[in-house]
Design an enzyme around this catalytic site. Sequence first.
Site: not given
Length: 737
Positions: A440, A461, A473, A511
């Site tokens: 991540s 991800h 992702e 993120n």
Amino acid sequence: MKGSRTKGTTTIEVGADGVALITLINPPVNALSSDDMELIYAALIPVLNSLKDSYEQALRRDDVKAIVITGAKGKFSGGADISSFEEVQEGKVNEPKPDFIISEVLGDTLEAAKKPSVAAIDGLALGGGLEVAMACHARISTPTAQLSLPELQLGLIPGFGGTQRLPRLVGITKALEMMLTSKPVKGEEAHALGLVDAVVSPNELVSTARQWALDIFERRRPWIASLYKTEKLDSLGEAREIFKFARAQAQKRAPNLLHPIVCINVVEHGIVSGPRAGLYKEFESFQELVRSDISKSLVHIFFALRGTTKVPGITDLGLVPRRVKKVAVLGGGLMGSGIATALILSNYPVILKEVNDQFLQAGIGRVRANLQSRVKKGKMTQEKFEKTMSLLKGSLDYESFKDVDMVIEAVIENVSLKQQIFSDLEKYCPPHCILASNTSTIDLNLIGKQTKSQDRIIGAHFFSPAHVMPLLEIVRTKQTSPQVIVDLLDVGKKIRKTPVLVGNCTGFAVNRMFFPYTQAAILLVEHGVDLYQIDRVITKFGMPMGPFRLADLVGFGVAIATGMQFVENFPERTYKSMLLPLMQEDKRGGETTCKGFYLYDDRRKAKPDPELRKYIEKARSISGVAVDPKLAKLPEKDIVEMIFFPVVNEACRVLAEGIAVKAADLDIASLMGMGFPPYRGGIMFWADSFGSKYIYSRLEEWSKTYGEFFEPCAFLAERGAKGAPLSSPVEQAKSRL
């Protein structure tokens, strides 16, 4: 006589039995409008006009006794086309007049006609398609046909009389349930409800419908207009109680949404004042909703979801996805077991590798528990459970990796460990095997540094829990081959994820965008805003939970580790606070330790903790921050903006740097990765409702008072100066994609 078989039209054929067969032709699901977007609703013109013309022709002809309406190639109709509906929202075309929609097409033309009509339904009958069928005098379907009115998913209500006919066919309670949840019913259930009159095999569908239509014509079966049926309606007193309960439930479930309440009101109006009054109320309400911000947001999301798999320079190269027959997952922890669960649920054979038997059995146990949860909820039979579990095999070495087509690494975030794993994978896996990492935060170039296979290294991800969360992702480096990207996009769709392609950077898209989210909240707390008020306001805005409740759920260890990545990579715009470390030092770790920003009981129910004040005061003194009296009584609107505008600012950087393909992908990433409310259209769509100039001015103002954390990026400054939308396409000279 046959009409031309072109898109957006109908054909008519009259048989020797005197039945006119009218076929709706508009691939892929016979949408009731122009263009090729499938499903649901919108501007409705071409097929509806053609249906009206064919129907009137059948009524004029002396050799026609009755009419059957069906769809081409085993599909009835997926409703009107949303692509032309979007033009109505933007004011590019005018919407049809109410007397055209209500009276001529479905009311006077079909329902009040002097010749009976029967709908022959196979495949999908959604939205306007089902409304056409309900205006016929009978409906015959196949067992696998799916019937629904899903307009509320777009912030609308049914607009072809569905709010009036459905309650009269299935009863008020079931009609409200079908409309408010948008869930389809299949043929057998539809028959039991009274929505269809018979269920037959696809081979018998048209012939049965023809005979049924003739039986109505010859008075062997009842000739009744759905709009005037009353036997399924409750008494007025009972109906009012049903509507009262439905409103309370809708308000509780979605307090920020108006259109479910509008739908209930329109149904009630028809019950109280009669179906014709209900039809006009439906039309008026539809016109108000069609231009509402919520509908525009949900229509945007509809298209954005379908656009994530269209990547210029990748998916337009004519590459065909290779078949992935077997997948290996490294690591059986929470993420690895979740990924393995998602794969076997979609019939992919999976090898789960761990470092020792204890860890391996624990990983297999987690997968088993994930599936057993589905059995308990009635979503999976015991037989299906056994069959699905049989697709999972455990391993302690790489011997069984010689014929895998894809490996997904899901071990702890340790660079040297991942580098060793990828070196091993290059030795043991076949040369075509896709080498994916679920990291991540760690740079993929760093992970694959010691290999010669950078062209097949890619990020996959997943979000926790991986078998539940819908986003995937897909992270590419400059070396990742287009074929590998196309392959993983295909796998993503097959395991029922929404794949979003992003570039390689710290935090990738989700993120990275949301790293200022919790930091902004902590900044506000240290400057005097009540912590629990922030969570209440953000939850009221539509997020599943506020930033502090989320930090508790994720755990302080993960939050601090992730935060450190951003401190290292973006020190100039990181708000540095000791609040989390101070709390962690005192054995507060979040929900798992029963103490975090909240206190948790045995059932993990959260309640505020009055002791939190001492940690906030200590963190404030370390930061050298003074309480700002202006922030002590900060309006809700300002709290929302001060929390989310930094997220918008970072999203602009992600877009400008070419980490994302387009703004709409960031909208989907914000929805599916962070729970941003879909009825606000995603982070960038929502931002554009304020305008770039306003957001820039607010961030600039805050940066002068509270520091660099709020400083607007160059992309935002440029768009703000021009007053240009943030979601407009951007020239990406140095795109990571």
